[in-house]
Design a protein around this motif. Structure first.
Motif, PDB file in Angstrom:
ATOM      1  N   ASP A   1       3.492  -3.108   7.185  1.00 15.37           N
ATOM      2  CA  ASP A   1       3.842  -3.968   8.316  1.00 15.37           C
ATOM      3  C   ASP A   1       3.094  -5.298   8.268  1.00 15.37           C
ATOM      4  O   ASP A   1       3.693  -6.368   8.381  1.00 15.37           O
ATOM      5  CB  ASP A   1       3.534  -3.241   9.626  1.00 15.37           C
TER       6      ASP A   1
ATOM      7  N   SER B   1       2.239   1.363   6.006  1.00 19.58           N
ATOM      8  CA  SER B   1       3.663   1.040   6.179  1.00 19.58           C
ATOM      9  C   SER B   1       4.056  -0.297   5.587  1.00 19.58           C
ATOM     10  O   SER B   1       5.236  -0.584   5.422  1.00 19.58           O
ATOM     11  CB  SER B   1       3.994   1.020   7.672  1.00 19.58           C
TER      12      SER B   1
ATOM     13  N   GLN C   1       2.975   2.400  13.734  1.00 20.73           N
ATOM     14  CA  GLN C   1       3.095   3.453  12.725  1.00 20.73           C
ATOM     15  C   GLN C   1       3.899   4.639  13.248  1.00 20.73           C
ATOM     16  O   GLN C   1       3.837   4.988  14.429  1.00 20.73           O
ATOM     17  CB  GLN C   1       1.705   3.936  12.297  1.00 20.73           C
TER      18      GLN C   1
END
Length: 342
Positions: free
Chosen positions: A115, A113, A83
């Motif tokens: 991810d 995010s 992050q």
């Protein structure tokens, strides 16, 4: 009829070829896919690892397929270490194992995010019709426990922020059948009176971000009774218990005295020992646990390793995947036969 599901908590060992290739490509410090400077060759290597992980699970016959978390160099701390609001600090021992991760130091407001969602999207693209995707995340209490707060300044506020962060990550996930929230810290370093209620609420918030079945999976130790009682307030479908390394009687005491969810996850295969179990023995362990909980008939029983299999040689890891699948089939057939006889 009892549904017995063979699955894992993810975090698989990297194939030897991948260790060599990634070392050559990036030196000893691998970069994550979220980094803007990542080489396409590294991304391709991780994609090949993911494909191997999915193929291994399909070949073994698992009922749920995880992405495998090949990129998670920092183990359960990974969702934070990638992050922008996090700086990676020094090397920290991962619980009591000879494995280490970079300390994620949170220095600004956390924001999801995508991810992990990107990893799951890539895994979903590899699935065949009939395959069932399982998402894996650290639970909010464990992730907060593994991290260092250099921004929020209050333990409760930090845990609350981590719960919001993980819920935001989950909201971006592709369709998935099951979500495993891995919470080893819940038993190795129980929340305590000041955080018990908040930890349960944080788990509830993450679970509420998905329509999938949610399993809170613990390992290495048994629950403290008060922490377990508060966890029962969270709206989750199953709680997972380590029946390999933890105190079995303590686990059973919590379940029989305080109840548990409609489903249950049983860590019955050793994720840290290279000895490969016999499927019939694992199936007998499933029956034994059910017999010790006479007041409850579970809708679904998840049969898993007690920990991540990251610690194992790849061939042993692959062998244990097959054991899980075979054991679940045997346990389901035995349960069906018992129901007919009854």
């Amino acid at each position: 009829m009892i549904d017995v599901v063979a699955t894992t908590p993810g975090l698989y060992p990297l194939p030897d070829w991948a260790k060599d290739d990634l070392s050559d490509l990036k030196g000893h410090q691998k970069h994550d896919l979220i980094d803007g400077d990542e080489d396409a060759a590294v991304a391709d290597a991780y994609a090949d690892v993911r494909a191997d992980f999915v193929a291994d699970q399909r070949d073994a016959g698992l009922d749920r397929i995880v992405e495998g978390q090949g990129r998670w160099d920092d183990m359960l701390a990974h969702p934070l270490t990638v992050q922008e609001a996090v700086e990676t600090g020094g090397i920290v021992r991962y619980y009591d194992n000879n494995n280490f991760y970079r300390d994620p130091r949170v220095v600004a407001d956390l924001d999801a995010s995508g991810d992990v969602a990107a990893e799951l999207d890539a895994a979903a693209d590899l699935l065949d019709d009939g395959d069932a995707l399982q998402a894996v995340l650290p639970g909010p209490y464990t992730l907060a426990d593994l991290a260092t707060d250099d921004h929020y300044g209050d333990e409760a506020e930090f845990l609350d922020a981590v719960g919001d962060f993980l819920a935001g990550e989950v909201e971006a996930f592709p369709a998935h059948e099951t979500l495993f929230l891995l919470e080893p810290s819940y038993v190795t370093n129980a929340p305590g009176e000041d955080l018990n209620e908040l930890a349960s609420k944080a788990i509830d918030r993450v679970a509420g971000a998905t329509d999938a079945d949610v399993v809170v999976q613990t390992y290495w130790e048994a629950f403290e009774e008060t922490a377990y009682a508060h966890l029962m307030d969270a709206d989750v479908d199953a709680v997972g218990f380590d029946f390999v390394a933890a105190d079995r009687e303590a686990n059973l005491e919590c379940i029989n005295e305080l109840g548990t969810a409609d489903d249950i996850a049983l860590g019955l295969v050793d994720g840290q020992n290279t000895l490969v179990e016999d499927p019939e023995t694992v199936a007998e362990r499933v029956e034994w646990v059910h017999d010790q909980i006479p007041a409850q008939a579970f809708d679904t029983t998840y049969v898993t390793p007690n920990t991540e299999t990251f610690y194992l040689p790849v061939n042993k890891h692959q062998a244990k995947l097959s054991v899980l699948a075979e054991a679940a089939e045997i346990a389901a057939a035995d349960a069906a036969e018992t129901e007919v006889e009854a």
